[in-house]
Design a protein around this motif. Structure first.
Motif, PDB file in Angstrom:
ATOM      1  N   ASN A 134       7.470  15.963   1.080  1.00  0.00           N
ATOM      2  CA  ASN A 134       7.414  16.717  -0.341  1.00  0.00           C
ATOM      3  C   ASN A 134       9.010  16.743  -0.657  1.00  0.00           C
ATOM      4  O   ASN A 134       9.218  17.516  -1.560  1.00  0.00           O
ATOM      5  N   SER A 135       9.836  16.675   0.320  1.00  0.00           N
ATOM      6  CA  SER A 135      11.085  16.647  -0.067  1.00  0.00           C
ATOM      7  C   SER A 135      11.938  15.265  -0.624  1.00  0.00           C
ATOM      8  O   SER A 135      12.780  15.134  -0.747  1.00  0.00           O
ATOM      9  N   LEU A 136      11.161  14.513  -0.763  1.00  0.00           N
ATOM     10  CA  LEU A 136      11.499  13.150  -1.413  1.00  0.00           C
ATOM     11  C   LEU A 136      11.032  12.934  -2.781  1.00  0.00           C
ATOM     12  O   LEU A 136      10.298  13.499  -3.292  1.00  0.00           O
ATOM     13  N   SER A 137      11.992  12.111  -3.654  1.00  0.00           N
ATOM     14  CA  SER A 137      11.695  11.734  -4.948  1.00  0.00           C
ATOM     15  C   SER A 137      10.430  11.032  -4.959  1.00  0.00           C
ATOM     16  O   SER A 137      10.000  10.329  -4.105  1.00  0.00           O
ATOM     17  N   GLY A 138       9.923  10.764  -6.119  1.00  0.00           N
ATOM     18  CA  GLY A 138       8.955   9.755  -6.317  1.00  0.00           C
ATOM     19  C   GLY A 138       8.979   8.532  -5.939  1.00  0.00           C
ATOM     20  O   GLY A 138       8.101   7.921  -5.148  1.00  0.00           O
ATOM     21  N   GLY A 139      10.073   8.044  -6.333  1.00  0.00           N
ATOM     22  CA  GLY A 139      10.640   6.514  -6.134  1.00  0.00           C
ATOM     23  C   GLY A 139      10.828   6.446  -4.304  1.00  0.00           C
ATOM     24  O   GLY A 139      10.252   5.387  -3.874  1.00  0.00           O
ATOM     25  N   GLN A 140      11.271   7.577  -3.760  1.00  0.00           N
ATOM     26  CA  GLN A 140      11.425   7.406  -2.193  1.00  0.00           C
ATOM     27  C   GLN A 140      10.103   7.464  -1.733  1.00  0.00           C
ATOM     28  O   GLN A 140       9.788   6.755  -0.625  1.00  0.00           O
ATOM     29  N   GLN A 141       9.224   8.406  -2.189  1.00  0.00           N
ATOM     30  CA  GLN A 141       7.890   8.348  -1.773  1.00  0.00           C
ATOM     31  C   GLN A 141       7.149   7.162  -1.763  1.00  0.00           C
ATOM     32  O   GLN A 141       6.413   6.565  -0.818  1.00  0.00           O
ATOM     33  N   GLN A 142       7.162   6.430  -2.815  1.00  0.00           N
ATOM     34  CA  GLN A 142       6.713   5.248  -3.220  1.00  0.00           C
ATOM     35  C   GLN A 142       6.901   4.235  -2.027  1.00  0.00           C
ATOM     36  O   GLN A 142       6.288   3.463  -1.518  1.00  0.00           O
ATOM     37  N   ARG A 143       8.462   4.187  -1.820  1.00  0.00           N
ATOM     38  CA  ARG A 143       8.985   3.246  -0.779  1.00  0.00           C
ATOM     39  C   ARG A 143       8.448   3.387   0.644  1.00  0.00           C
ATOM     40  O   ARG A 143       8.084   2.540   1.317  1.00  0.00           O
ATOM     41  N   VAL A 144       8.348   4.801   0.936  1.00  0.00           N
ATOM     42  CA  VAL A 144       7.682   5.164   2.243  1.00  0.00           C
ATOM     43  C   VAL A 144       6.266   4.474   2.339  1.00  0.00           C
ATOM     44  O   VAL A 144       5.850   4.288   3.141  1.00  0.00           O
ATOM     45  N   GLY A 145       5.446   4.720   1.165  1.00  0.00           N
ATOM     46  CA  GLY A 145       4.466   4.169   1.261  1.00  0.00           C
ATOM     47  C   GLY A 145       4.033   2.852   1.374  1.00  0.00           C
ATOM     48  O   GLY A 145       3.052   2.448   2.034  1.00  0.00           O
ATOM     49  N   VAL A 146       5.137   2.075   0.887  1.00  0.00           N
ATOM     50  CA  VAL A 146       4.985   0.548   1.099  1.00  0.00           C
ATOM     51  C   VAL A 146       5.390   0.465   2.447  1.00  0.00           C
ATOM     52  O   VAL A 146       4.753  -0.649   2.975  1.00  0.00           O
ATOM     53  N   ALA A 147       6.474   0.943   3.140  1.00  0.00           N
ATOM     54  CA  ALA A 147       7.024   0.737   4.486  1.00  0.00           C
ATOM     55  C   ALA A 147       5.878   0.868   5.430  1.00  0.00           C
ATOM     56  O   ALA A 147       5.724   0.293   6.288  1.00  0.00           O
ATOM     57  N   ARG A 148       5.073   2.221   4.933  1.00  0.00           N
ATOM     58  CA  ARG A 148       3.941   2.482   5.892  1.00  0.00           C
ATOM     59  C   ARG A 148       2.895   1.519   5.893  1.00  0.00           C
ATOM     60  O   ARG A 148       2.312   1.246   7.177  1.00  0.00           O
ATOM     61  N   ALA A 149       2.597   0.882   4.688  1.00  0.00           N
ATOM     62  CA  ALA A 149       1.604  -0.126   4.715  1.00  0.00           C
ATOM     63  C   ALA A 149       2.156  -1.298   5.326  1.00  0.00           C
ATOM     64  O   ALA A 149       1.194  -2.192   5.998  1.00  0.00           O
ATOM     65  N   LEU A 150       3.304  -1.734   5.449  1.00  0.00           N
ATOM     66  CA  LEU A 150       3.982  -3.063   6.203  1.00  0.00           C
ATOM     67  C   LEU A 150       4.297  -2.734   7.516  1.00  0.00           C
ATOM     68  O   LEU A 150       4.657  -3.539   8.531  1.00  0.00           O
ATOM     69  N   ALA A 151       4.287  -1.305   8.257  1.00  0.00           N
ATOM     70  CA  ALA A 151       4.623  -1.036   9.570  1.00  0.00           C
ATOM     71  C   ALA A 151       3.873  -1.967  10.635  1.00  0.00           C
ATOM     72  O   ALA A 151       4.989  -2.407  11.532  1.00  0.00           O
ATOM     73  N   ALA A 152       2.659  -2.384  10.565  1.00  0.00           N
ATOM     74  CA  ALA A 152       2.437  -3.348  11.549  1.00  0.00           C
ATOM     75  C   ALA A 152       2.174  -4.577  11.412  1.00  0.00           C
ATOM     76  O   ALA A 152       1.353  -5.243  12.082  1.00  0.00           O
ATOM     77  N   GLU A 153       3.227  -4.938  10.479  1.00  0.00           N
ATOM     78  CA  GLU A 153       3.482  -6.340  10.048  1.00  0.00           C
ATOM     79  C   GLU A 153       2.002  -7.167   9.760  1.00  0.00           C
ATOM     80  O   GLU A 153       1.674  -8.374  10.370  1.00  0.00           O
ATOM     81  N   PRO A 154       1.349  -6.482   8.929  1.00  0.00           N
ATOM     82  CA  PRO A 154       0.306  -7.230   8.281  1.00  0.00           C
ATOM     83  C   PRO A 154       0.410  -8.500   7.685  1.00  0.00           C
ATOM     84  O   PRO A 154       1.226  -8.488   7.108  1.00  0.00           O
ATOM     85  N   ASN A 155      -0.693  -9.359   7.795  1.00  0.00           N
ATOM     86  CA  ASN A 155      -0.611 -10.827   6.988  1.00  0.00           C
ATOM     87  C   ASN A 155      -0.853 -10.393   5.391  1.00  0.00           C
ATOM     88  O   ASN A 155      -0.391 -11.271   4.628  1.00  0.00           O
ATOM     89  N   VAL A 156      -1.781  -9.415   5.386  1.00  0.00           N
ATOM     90  CA  VAL A 156      -2.320  -9.219   3.900  1.00  0.00           C
ATOM     91  C   VAL A 156      -1.889  -7.770   3.568  1.00  0.00           C
ATOM     92  O   VAL A 156      -2.047  -6.966   4.495  1.00  0.00           O
ATOM     93  N   LEU A 157      -1.533  -7.616   2.509  1.00  0.00           N
ATOM     94  CA  LEU A 157      -1.227  -6.100   1.619  1.00  0.00           C
ATOM     95  C   LEU A 157      -2.101  -6.072   0.600  1.00  0.00           C
ATOM     96  O   LEU A 157      -2.113  -6.708  -0.038  1.00  0.00           O
ATOM     97  N   LEU A 158      -2.561  -4.779   0.671  1.00  0.00           N
ATOM     98  CA  LEU A 158      -3.618  -4.492  -0.650  1.00  0.00           C
ATOM     99  C   LEU A 158      -2.892  -3.175  -1.243  1.00  0.00           C
ATOM    100  O   LEU A 158      -2.557  -2.313  -0.793  1.00  0.00           O
ATOM    101  N   MET A 159      -2.858  -3.562  -2.608  1.00  0.00           N
ATOM    102  CA  MET A 159      -2.210  -2.265  -3.423  1.00  0.00           C
ATOM    103  C   MET A 159      -2.675  -2.070  -4.716  1.00  0.00           C
ATOM    104  O   MET A 159      -3.179  -3.055  -5.189  1.00  0.00           O
ATOM    105  N   ASP A 160      -3.109  -0.668  -4.658  1.00  0.00           N
ATOM    106  CA  ASP A 160      -3.785  -0.246  -6.038  1.00  0.00           C
ATOM    107  C   ASP A 160      -2.811   0.684  -6.854  1.00  0.00           C
ATOM    108  O   ASP A 160      -2.545   1.706  -6.743  1.00  0.00           O
ATOM    109  N   GLU A 161      -2.538  -0.060  -8.023  1.00  0.00           N
ATOM    110  CA  GLU A 161      -1.526   0.453  -8.894  1.00  0.00           C
ATOM    111  C   GLU A 161      -0.243   1.144  -8.023  1.00  0.00           C
ATOM    112  O   GLU A 161       0.071   2.553  -8.464  1.00  0.00           O
ATOM    113  N   PRO A 162       0.180   0.525  -7.299  1.00  0.00           N
ATOM    114  CA  PRO A 162       1.456   1.065  -6.335  1.00  0.00           C
ATOM    115  C   PRO A 162       2.510   1.872  -7.081  1.00  0.00           C
ATOM    116  O   PRO A 162       3.273   2.670  -6.708  1.00  0.00           O
ATOM    117  N   PHE A 163       2.887   1.162  -8.368  1.00  0.00           N
ATOM    118  CA  PHE A 163       4.106   1.491  -9.067  1.00  0.00           C
ATOM    119  C   PHE A 163       3.630   2.539 -10.343  1.00  0.00           C
ATOM    120  O   PHE A 163       4.439   2.923 -11.289  1.00  0.00           O
TER     121      PHE A 163
END
Ligand SMILES: Nc1ncnc2c1ncn2[C@@H]1O[C@H](COP(=O)(O)OP(=O)(O)OP(=O)(O)O)[C@@H](O)[C@H]1O
Ligand SMILES: [Mg+2]
Lengths: 311, 407
Positions: A134-163
């Motif tokens: 909650n101390s991050l801007s919207g854009g920073q939160q979004q980047r953390v969200g994608v970083a979290r999704a990629l953390a375990a090096e998945p081959n496939v990424l699903l995104m629902d209106e991420p931006f």
């Protein structure tokens, strides 16, 4: 590779997703578009079995998604959503480490991965690791969200209106960042979006859903040039020539010859070149490469031909 | 709608502020001054020849040596002036605490002063003037603490300092001539036993309610259909008067004790601790269950969805995401229940469960008000401490993420 085969979902008497089949090749980005309520989210959530399909099947890298328990399946698939869903009680680092921790990675490996991802997403690790969401801007939160999704090096990424919640400027930046990261990791992405512009920009192919049915699955150029149904044409809108131009690069049409005035870069889109020609009332522009050397010129006529309907 | 009205809101509050600052007085301060002022006309202490006769009031100047009475009167007058005028909250807190200390010391001195030397029968108790003054300045202190927006940990610190001061005052013997401590002196060991029983009843029933209520709340959160019926049953229990509920449980538990050997072996019987625990537990259940459900409902749906989407099992999601995020709301219910149970446990004395209520009801029976106070004052103090500590804890729990974000 993600193979979606005759996927169907029924709620009570309503068929929300209706016999959808398509394949997303390795390292491709499939952008799913369609009107509100057309079943985009339902389709996406059936891929990682957050919703169980009524019938049909999904194979990821050749393996049926029903072969493993759902929670194990999901740990191997990245998942990023609108609103990001960051855990407000955990730090940025803990958020990103979620899936690696579930998978039992060693501490040192997790820390290294978190720091690498933070740097990759231009969030300096030293500064952001211990921040709360909650101390991050919207854009920073979004980047953390994608970083979290990629953390375990998945081959496939699903995104629902991420931006979906970002303002236009940050949104464009986030899209190009995603493309850069996708190229680097070679991740296969399925992204749901409302925004046809975003779909054209991101997608190697666009899947158009209408009332649960897949009405077209093709490259952006094909979808723009040959919309399969009136609904697809309506989605593309009246800007078809310009959308086509936005797909092409100046380098595609560069030729030898003289030109004067302000130059344009070879990697700019044809749309930008055309806008520049109109605005400065010129017929030709000099073209330069990334180092600033003139490599040729581009003519307005050549661009105009590219903007027309294919015959 | 909100968007349309919000631009006007700052203006409105600005007008209100200027209107308020034009008033030369502090509104609450005027009320406090009125209370403290009228207390001057009420007896500071009450003198009785023995513990059950009717007492006679003694005004401040009759209850203390002149010098000390004058000092206290001046201090209170200064406090009144400070309360009425617009002064910084820090000053208001310091002065009100100082006056509270002076009042406590003074009532001890008054009891020694008023008791004829060597008289073991005479009783001196705080008079209505004393109680009203204490209330007025405690209100001033509480108001100052709210205005200062003190951090929760500081509030607990102030509470600990006050408790330490009272303990030292009691240990010093300054208050030993007060009637309530005379009663205490007569039953020192029973007092601590009943106090322990009281706490055991209140905390024990709370613990059982949390152990049973949180899982029940989790189940109800998952099954919307069960929610309304279960919560309305718990609601009905809440509306049964405490005395009636204690009474209602006597028959079934007596039957249990008579017919189930295990129950009897566990010490369960129709009267005593068993029905009291059951009744307190029953009262505790609604707040705990309802707040657990509300807390879980308020978990951000996106966070919950992300937890599932990233491959947490139901158990991992519950323990790692849902419960931590509903913790402040569940803690709020624990605060409600603890304060409520500390009060209700008093009534449990009527069915032989013990606790501080024992002194209250014995005192009523013997028409000895001092004995009633020996039960009532510690009960109120316990409830107060529980409220302050848990309020502070709730605040710490709910602002934890925000604070850590600022570091
Ligand atoms: N659990 C459910 N029960 C019944 N109907 C549902 C359920 N979930 C979704 N639907 C319906 O299925 C349809 C498709 O929903 P979905 O969320 O997939 O649409 P969408 O394309 O993602 O829409 P949007 O662009 O608004 O997000 C909608 O009409 C929705 O009301
Ligand atoms: Mg959707």
């Amino acid at each position: 590779m993600v193979e979606i085969d005759d996927l169907t979902k029924d709620y009570a008497a309503r068929r929300v997703v209706d016999g959808v089949s398509f394949t997303v090749g390795d390292g491709e980005i499939a952008a799913v578009v369609g009107p509100s309520g057309s079943g985009k989210t339902t389709l996406l959530r059936m891929i990682n079995r957050l919703i169980e399909p009524s019938s049909g099947s999904v194979r990821i890298d050749g393996k049926d998604t029903r072969a493993v328990p759902p929670h194990v399946l999901r740990r191997g698939i990245g998942y990023a959503i609108q609103g990001y869903g960051l855990f407000p009680h955990r730090t940025v680092a803990q958020n990103i480490a979620t899936v690696p921790r579930l998978m039992g990675w060693a501490r040192a490996r997790i820390d290294a991965r978190v720091d690498a991802l933070l740097d990759l997403f231009q969030l300096p690790a030293a500064e952001f690791r211990h921040r709360m969401p909650n101390s991050l801007s919207g854009g920073q939160q979004q980047r953390v969200g994608v970083a979290r999704a990629l953390a375990a090096e998945p081959n496939v990424l699903l995104m629902d209106e991420p931006f979906g919640a970002l303002d236009p400027i940050i949104r464009t930046k986030a899209q190009s960042d995603l493309l850069a990261i996708q190229r680097r990791f070679g991740t296969t992405i399925i992204v749901v979006t409302h925004d046809i512009e975003e779909a054209i920009h991101l997608g190697s192919r666009i899947a158009v859903l209408d009332a649960g049915k897949l009405v077209q699955y093709a490259t952006p150029a094909d979808v723009i040039a040959r919309p399969a149904t009136p609904l697809v044409a309506e989605l593309i809108g009246g800007d078809r020539p310009f959308r086509l131009l936005s797909l092409g690069k100046v380098v595609d049409l560069v030729e030898a010859g003289p030109a004067s005035g302000e130059p344009i870069r070879a990697d700019a889109s044809l749309r930008d070149a055309y806008a520049e020609l109109l605005w400065t009332r010129r017929d030709v522009l000099p073209v330069i490469d990334a180092t600033g050397t003139v490599v040729g010129r581009i003519r307005r006529d050549a661009i105009t031909v590219r903007a027309g309907a294919p015959s | 709608m909100r968007r349309a009205t919000s631009p006007e809101a700052p203006e409105v509050s600005a007008i209100a502020t200027t209107a308020r600052s034009r008033l030369p007085f502090d509104k609450l301060g005027v009320l406090i001054a009125a209370m403290a002022g009228s207390a001057a006309f009420l007896p500071f202490a009450t003198f009785r020849v023995n513990r059950i006769v009717l007492g006679e009031g003694r005004a401040l100047f009759a209850a203390l040596p002149f010098g000390e009475a004058a000092f206290l009167a001046i201090a209170i007058a200064a406090g009144i002036v400070l309360a009425v005028s617009k002064t910084p909250a820090r000053w208001r807190l310091a002065v009100s605490l100082a006056i509270l200390v002076a009042l406590c010391v003074a009532i001890g001195h008054a009891s020694t002063f008023l008791t004829p030397p060597g008289d073991r029968m005479a009783r001196v108790s705080p008079g209505s003037g004393f109680w009203l003054s204490i209330f007025a300045f405690a209100l001033l202190a509480a108001d100052a603490i709210v205005r200062l927006k003190l951090a929760p940990i500081v509030r607990i610190g102030i509470l600990a300092a006050v408790a330490l001061f009272l303990a030292l005052l009691l240990a010093s013997g300054t208050l030993s001539d007060l009637s309530i401590l005379r009663e205490y002196a007569n039953r020192g060991d029973t007092f601590w036993r009943e106090a322990r029983t009281h706490l055991a009843l209140a905390l024990g029933s709370l613990a059982v309610a949390v152990v049973a209520g949180v899982p029940l709340g989790i189940v109800l959160h998952g099954r919307r259909g069960w929610r309304a019926p279960v919560l309305s049953v718990l609601n009905v229990i809440q509306t049964i008067p405490s005395l009636a509920l204690f009474g209602l449980l006597i028959a079934p538990l007596a039957w249990l004790a008579a017919n189930v050997p295990l129950a009897a072996a566990l010490g369960i019987s129709g009267i005593g601790a068993a029905p009291a625990m059951v009744a307190l537990f029953a009262y505790s259940l609604l707040p705990v269950v309802a707040n657990t459900v509300v807390g879980l409902d308020n978990v951000p749906p996106a966070a919950d969805d992300a937890a599932r989407g990233m491959g947490m099992t139901d158990w991992q999601r519950l323990v790692g995401v849902q419960l931590p995020l509903s913790f402040p709301v569940i803690l709020t219910s624990i605060r409600i229940v603890l304060v409520q149970n500390i009060g209700l446990a008093t009534v449990a004395a009527l069915i032989g469960a013990g606790g501080l209520g024992v002194f209250v009801f014995q005192g009523i029976g013997q028409s000895a008000m001092d004995l009633v106070l020996l039960g009532a004052v510690p009960t109120v103090a316990l409830a107060f401490v529980a409220a302050v500590v848990l309020d502070a804890t709730v605040e710490m729990a709910s602002t934890r993420s925000a604070r850590r974000g600022r570091d």
